[in-house]
Design a protein around this motif. Structure first.
Motif, PDB file in Angstrom:
ATOM      1  N   GLY A 285       0.815  -1.212   0.000  1.00 24.43           N
ATOM      2  CA  GLY A 285       0.000   0.000   0.000  1.00 24.43           C
ATOM      3  C   GLY A 285       0.844   1.254   0.000  1.00 24.43           C
ATOM      4  N   TYR A 286       1.807   1.324   0.907  1.00 22.20           N
ATOM      5  CA  TYR A 286       2.661   2.510   0.983  1.00 22.20           C
ATOM      6  C   TYR A 286       3.576   2.634  -0.244  1.00 22.20           C
ATOM      7  N   ALA A 287       3.955   1.492  -0.829  1.00 18.56           N
ATOM      8  CA  ALA A 287       4.778   1.535  -2.044  1.00 18.56           C
ATOM      9  C   ALA A 287       4.035   2.250  -3.163  1.00 18.56           C
ATOM     10  N   PHE A 288       2.740   1.949  -3.321  1.00 20.77           N
ATOM     11  CA  PHE A 288       1.984   2.600  -4.394  1.00 20.77           C
ATOM     12  C   PHE A 288       1.567   4.014  -4.021  1.00 20.77           C
ATOM     13  N   VAL A 289       1.471   4.308  -2.745  1.00 19.86           N
ATOM     14  CA  VAL A 289       1.297   5.706  -2.339  1.00 19.86           C
ATOM     15  C   VAL A 289       2.500   6.507  -2.827  1.00 19.86           C
TER      16      VAL A 289
ATOM     17  N   TYR B  47      -4.709   4.028  -1.999  1.00 15.78           N
ATOM     18  CA  TYR B  47      -3.805   2.980  -1.513  1.00 15.78           C
ATOM     19  C   TYR B  47      -3.267   3.288  -0.117  1.00 15.78           C
ATOM     20  N   TYR B  48      -3.346   4.558   0.268  1.00 18.54           N
ATOM     21  CA  TYR B  48      -3.094   4.869   1.679  1.00 18.54           C
ATOM     22  C   TYR B  48      -4.181   4.220   2.543  1.00 18.54           C
ATOM     23  N   GLY B  49      -5.412   4.219   2.033  1.00 20.70           N
ATOM     24  CA  GLY B  49      -6.500   3.566   2.750  1.00 20.70           C
ATOM     25  C   GLY B  49      -6.257   2.083   2.945  1.00 20.70           C
ATOM     26  N   ARG B  50      -5.747   1.414   1.915  1.00 23.09           N
ATOM     27  CA  ARG B  50      -5.432  -0.011   2.042  1.00 23.09           C
ATOM     28  C   ARG B  50      -4.330  -0.236   3.068  1.00 23.09           C
ATOM     29  N   ALA B  51      -3.304   0.610   3.026  1.00 20.19           N
ATOM     30  CA  ALA B  51      -2.217   0.476   3.998  1.00 20.19           C
ATOM     31  C   ALA B  51      -2.734   0.705   5.413  1.00 20.19           C
ATOM     32  N   TRP B  52      -3.650   1.638   5.567  1.00 20.89           N
ATOM     33  CA  TRP B  52      -4.265   1.937   6.855  1.00 20.89           C
ATOM     34  C   TRP B  52      -5.031   0.716   7.375  1.00 20.89           C
ATOM     35  N   ASN B  53      -5.671  -0.003   6.455  1.00 23.17           N
ATOM     36  CA  ASN B  53      -6.437  -1.191   6.846  1.00 23.17           C
ATOM     37  C   ASN B  53      -5.561  -2.339   7.352  1.00 23.17           C
ATOM     38  N   HIS B  54      -4.257  -2.263   7.129  1.00 22.29           N
ATOM     39  CA  HIS B  54      -3.364  -3.339   7.580  1.00 22.29           C
ATOM     40  C   HIS B  54      -3.444  -3.496   9.100  1.00 22.29           C
TER      41      HIS B  54
END
Length: 297
Positions: A25-29, A65-72
């Motif tokens: 997620g953070y990589a694509f951010v 994709y920050y949202g996806r990383a947040w969901n981790h």
């Protein structure tokens, strides 16, 4: 399965079939942020304001994709999931709008609008309106998917599917317009197509490549929504990063590498060197278009 929200988390349903990767997620951010910054610089350098939608799309992709990383850290965090769902579904129409305007810019810059099978004055407007319709469908469908009612969630998926299908059909028609223009400009080129230093073919192929990435992404999304929450795609995270995130990022990379603003600069350089027909102005495309339509009809 109904969705119950309690203290900002989803109860009674599973948002993901896995724990979302924060690293990916953070990589694509980072990737979307870097390419967006590059596009901002290029837009200012070439004064290509029609790239604003792509820049907005890049910001939305990064936020999604920050949202996806947040969901981790909390896979049931509904705010993070909504951020991901809304932004990644809504960003592609913005990016596509710049692709539409790029084709129009190629045609008018080459003074070859008369070679288009679609009236160039309405080309961008028509497809941007289509994009707005798709954007509203994605926005509404995504909102319905986070509703408490199972029937509304199902209807939301159908709305998104309908929007994706409509977008693909219209996008294929746009690609057809681009291909026909390319072929006509090879057979009976406009006044600037053969000028040395004007590398319009490279920009056409860049557009095709960007369209291919967009189509792969949309077809993937249709497959994802067709399979549903229990499908193979929903159970493996690498699908979303390979066929959605990477595809959209590559579209931005293509236009950062082969920016239409360079074609405009090449034409202006040819003008200064006297390698073009004297007295023709870019805003005379309407007359060329009428004459050209009679030639190709």
């Amino acid at each position: 399965m109904s969705l119950i929200v309690s203290n900002g988390t989803a109860e009674g349903t599973i948002l993901y079939q896995y724990n979302p990767s924060d690293t990916a997620g953070y990589a694509f951010v980072a990737l979307f942020s870097i390419t967006t910054i590059i596009h901002i610089v290029l837009m200012l350098w070439y004064r290509s304001w029609y790239f604003i939608p792509m820049i907005l799309g890049g910001i939305m992709e990064a936020g999604g994709y920050y949202g996806r990383a947040w969901n981790h850290d909390n896979p049931k965090q509904i705010k993070a999931y909504v951020l991901y769902l809304l932004l990644t579904l809504s960003a592609p129409p913005f990016i596509a709008a710049t692709i539409y305007m790029a084709l129009t810019r190629i045609m008018t810059t080459l003074r070859a609008a008369h070679l288009s099978i679609f009236n160039v004055r309405f080309l961008t407007t028509t497809f941007v309106v289509i994009d707005i319709i798709c954007f509203l469908a994605f926005l509404g469908g995504a909102g319905m998917q986070i509703a408490a009612s199972a029937s509304l969630q199902s209807a939301g998926r159908k709305v998104v599917l309908a929007g994706l299908g409509f977008q693909i059909i219209c996008f294929l028609f746009f690609v057809y317009i681009a291909i026909r223009f390319h072929k006509r400009n090879l057979r009976g080129p406009g006044p600037l197509a053969e000028v040395q230093g004007v590398k319009w073919r490279k920009h056409s192929w860049a557009l095709y490549l960007a369209c291919l990435f967009m189509l792969v992404r949309n077809i993937f999304r249709i497959a994802e929504y067709t399979q549903g929450h229990e499908g193979v795609i929903a159970r493996h995270e690498w699908f979303i990063y390979t066929f959605d995130a990477t595809m959209m990022w590559l579209v931005m990379v293509v236009y950062a590498t082969v920016h239409p603003g360079r074609l405009v600069r090449q034409v202006r350089k040819a003008e200064k060197q006297g390698e073009m027909i004297d007295g023709q102005e870019l805003d005379g495309v309407e007359k060329e278009q009428d004459a050209g339509r009679q030639q190709w009809s």
